[in-house]
Design an enzyme around this catalytic site. Sequence first.
Site, PDB file in Angstrom:
ATOM      1  N   ASP A 182      51.634  24.785  37.423  1.00 48.61           N
ATOM      2  CA  ASP A 182      50.578  24.672  37.716  1.00 48.61           C
ATOM      3  C   ASP A 182      50.043  23.849  36.448  1.00 48.61           C
ATOM      4  OD1 ASP A 182      49.736  25.335  39.748  1.00 48.61           O
ATOM      5  OD2 ASP A 182      49.579  27.225  39.474  1.00 48.61           O
ATOM      6  N   HIS A 223      54.126  33.644  34.218  1.00 40.73           N
ATOM      7  CA  HIS A 223      55.269  33.244  35.652  1.00 40.73           C
ATOM      8  C   HIS A 223      55.583  35.303  36.272  1.00 40.73           C
ATOM      9  CE1 HIS A 223      57.122  32.350  39.312  1.00 40.73           C
ATOM     10  NE2 HIS A 223      56.115  31.410  39.323  1.00 40.73           N
TER      11      HIS A 223
HETATM   12  C1  LIG Z   1      50.919  34.216  36.667  1.00 39.28           C
HETATM   13  C2  LIG Z   1      50.947  35.593  36.256  1.00 39.28           C
HETATM   14  C3  LIG Z   1      49.857  35.768  37.327  1.00 39.28           C
HETATM   15  C4  LIG Z   1      52.174  36.168  36.107  1.00 39.28           C
HETATM   16  O1  LIG Z   1      51.472  37.411  36.029  1.00 39.28           O
HETATM   17  P1  LIG Z   1      52.419  38.861  35.517  1.00 39.28           P
HETATM   18  O2  LIG Z   1      54.060  38.611  35.517  1.00 39.28           O
HETATM   19  O3  LIG Z   1      52.160  40.006  35.907  1.00 39.28           O
HETATM   20  O4  LIG Z   1      52.415  38.971  34.244  1.00 39.28           O
HETATM   21  P2  LIG Z   1      51.467  40.183  33.629  1.00 39.28           P
HETATM   22  O5  LIG Z   1      49.521  39.357  33.717  1.00 39.28           O
HETATM   23  O6  LIG Z   1      51.798  41.862  33.829  1.00 39.28           O
HETATM   24  O7  LIG Z   1      51.284  39.486  31.648  1.00 39.28           O
HETATM   25  C5  LIG Z   1      52.204  40.099  31.019  1.00 39.28           C
HETATM   26  C6  LIG Z   1      51.688  40.114  29.349  1.00 39.28           C
HETATM   27  O8  LIG Z   1      51.881  39.030  29.815  1.00 39.28           O
HETATM   28  C7  LIG Z   1      50.510  38.541  28.787  1.00 39.28           C
HETATM   29  N1  LIG Z   1      50.086  36.950  29.941  1.00 39.28           N
HETATM   30  C8  LIG Z   1      50.609  37.014  31.052  1.00 39.28           C
HETATM   31  N2  LIG Z   1      50.220  35.864  31.633  1.00 39.28           N
HETATM   32  C9  LIG Z   1      49.474  34.705  30.294  1.00 39.28           C
HETATM   33  C10 LIG Z   1      48.525  33.698  30.506  1.00 39.28           C
HETATM   34  N3  LIG Z   1      49.128  32.702  31.503  1.00 39.28           N
HETATM   35  N4  LIG Z   1      47.788  33.839  28.893  1.00 39.28           N
HETATM   36  C11 LIG Z   1      47.929  34.940  28.233  1.00 39.28           C
HETATM   37  N5  LIG Z   1      48.293  35.990  28.237  1.00 39.28           N
HETATM   38  C12 LIG Z   1      49.737  36.410  29.639  1.00 39.28           C
HETATM   39  C13 LIG Z   1      50.031  39.471  29.754  1.00 39.28           C
HETATM   40  O9  LIG Z   1      48.536  39.286  28.992  1.00 39.28           O
HETATM   41  C14 LIG Z   1      50.684  40.827  29.476  1.00 39.28           C
HETATM   42  O10 LIG Z   1      50.426  40.870  28.247  1.00 39.28           O
HETATM   43  P3  LIG Z   1      50.669  42.561  27.249  1.00 39.28           P
HETATM   44  O11 LIG Z   1      51.506  42.981  27.948  1.00 39.28           O
HETATM   45  O12 LIG Z   1      50.192  42.711  26.097  1.00 39.28           O
HETATM   46  O13 LIG Z   1      49.222  43.437  28.544  1.00 39.28           O
HETATM   47  C15 LIG Z   1      49.859  35.483  34.913  1.00 39.28           C
HETATM   48  O14 LIG Z   1      50.893  34.683  33.576  1.00 39.28           O
HETATM   49  C16 LIG Z   1      48.665  35.169  35.028  1.00 39.28           C
HETATM   50  O15 LIG Z   1      47.890  35.295  35.511  1.00 39.28           O
HETATM   51  N6  LIG Z   1      49.297  33.675  34.265  1.00 39.28           N
HETATM   52  C17 LIG Z   1      47.597  33.011  34.667  1.00 39.28           C
HETATM   53  C18 LIG Z   1      47.532  31.982  36.671  1.00 39.28           C
HETATM   54  C19 LIG Z   1      48.431  31.146  36.577  1.00 39.28           C
HETATM   55  O16 LIG Z   1      48.583  29.960  35.433  1.00 39.28           O
HETATM   56  N7  LIG Z   1      48.829  31.277  37.325  1.00 39.28           N
HETATM   57  C20 LIG Z   1      49.551  30.450  38.654  1.00 39.28           C
HETATM   58  C21 LIG Z   1      51.098  30.847  39.309  1.00 39.28           C
HETATM   59  S1  LIG Z   1      52.307  29.869  39.146  1.00 39.28           S
END
Ligand SMILES: CC(C)(COP(=O)(O)OP(=O)(O)OC[C@H]1O[C@@H](n2cnc3c(N)ncnc32)[C@H](O)[C@@H]1OP(=O)(O)O)[C@@H](O)C(=O)NCCC(=O)NCCS
Length: 382
Positions: A318, A264
């Site tokens: 979710d 998140h």
């Molecule tokens: C929610 C979300 C967009 C947040 O993104 P964010 O805060 O921008 O985090 P980032 O995408 O920059 O990720 C940071 C690190 O954690 C990892 N990470 C984040 N979410 C992850 C996940 N669901 N699974 C695996 N790794 C994850 C990223 O790969 C990244 O790793 P790195 O530093 O080695 O490159 C992201 O966690 C995600 O796409 N989750 C899955 C979709 C989801 O469940 N969405 C509903 C949100 S309520």
Amino acid sequence: MTDAPEYIPGLAGVPAARSSICLIDGSVGKLQYRGYPIEVLAERCSYEEVAYLLVFGRLPTTTQLDEFRNQMIAERGLKFRIIDLLKTLPESGEPMDALTAAVAAMGMFYKGDHISDPEFLRLSVIRLLAKVPTIVAAWDRIRKGDDPIKPSTELGHAANFLYMLEGKVPTSLAVKVFDVALILHAEHSMNASTFTARVTGSTLTDPYAVVASAIGSLAGPLHGGANEQVLSTLDGISDRSANGIRRWAEDRLARKEKVMGFGHRVYKVKDPRATILQGLATQLFAKFGSTPEYDVAVELETQMADLVGGKGIYPNVDFYSGIVYQKLGIPTDLFTPIFAISRVAGWLAHLLEQLEGNRIFRPTQIWVGEADRAFVSMDERS
Ligand SMILES: CC(C)(COP(=O)(O)OP(=O)(O)OC[C@H]1O[C@@H](n2cnc3c(N)ncnc32)[C@H](O)[C@@H]1OP(=O)(O)O)[C@@H](O)C(=O)NCCC(=O)NCCS
């Protein structure tokens, strides 16, 4: 010449409003609506009570809540032309698109000046809260070739929605679980759809256009759409032993693929809403039996905590909501419309807050194009 302002993609971390609606501290998993902890609201309130709190800023008295509930019940029905409109849409279309269309059309039936007429604004809030669930349920039936079920005048908000899907009065446990799920999704500060609602509202357009635009924003897979993908993720894990699930997670992480339902932008611990939803799921399963997806989910949570918990990646809201909705017999592609049914309270609260001392949103940009170009006439263009 002054320095160009810094460009921040996605406006990440840029405050877009001063707000007293929702407080989040993602470092400790704190979520409060109007200063009240989500755990207390989920345990002690109904969705209607929480919607009143969000929209009007205070907990209602018994009289205020009764009046609010009765007004919502009176507004649950749809104009027959809105139902006709839904009947013209392709049954294979996305439910979120049908909802956007019907809510936008409502603005044509309920005309008024919501800026100088507080009564029109109040009635619009009640109509939107009351009718959005009816639209979602009516669409689900119409696309299957069934007639919509008229809303009940006896049942509460959560029970009435479940009733309108199948025509059966739901069990009290199903109602409680669904009511809490609605409370948990009702508001979450300045996310994409709420920002959309505030931007649209800042133009002083009508509340139906505000909510229609917010629904369009919620529909995307990076926002409301993620809950529908968690179930297919869980179903895609073929070896359901602890070792098999660990190997699946390791492979996925090694390929740098996201595991849906984890992580998140704000929470760096387990999302408090996921904890509450998991508790509800276990109550449902104790009574109606577990699902294979739940057992996989619990093991996946354990394995992911071991693998990436140190990076602050834990289950988000979710992760367990789809499992709960599936057990309630709700079709997967209604999960995001249900999010909208709930979040309409948050959007409307933000609209009212935006209108207090409103200033139209007008950010700036950083010009990266070519300027002062010589015009080329049509016959000289190559
Ligand atoms: C929610 C979300 C967009 C947040 O993104 P964010 O805060 O921008 O985090 P980032 O995408 O920059 O990720 C940071 C690190 O954690 C990892 N990470 C984040 N979410 C992850 C996940 N669901 N699974 C695996 N790794 C994850 C990223 O790969 C990244 O790793 P790195 O530093 O080695 O490159 C992201 O966690 C995600 O796409 N989750 C899955 C979709 C989801 O469940 N969405 C509903 C949100 S309520």
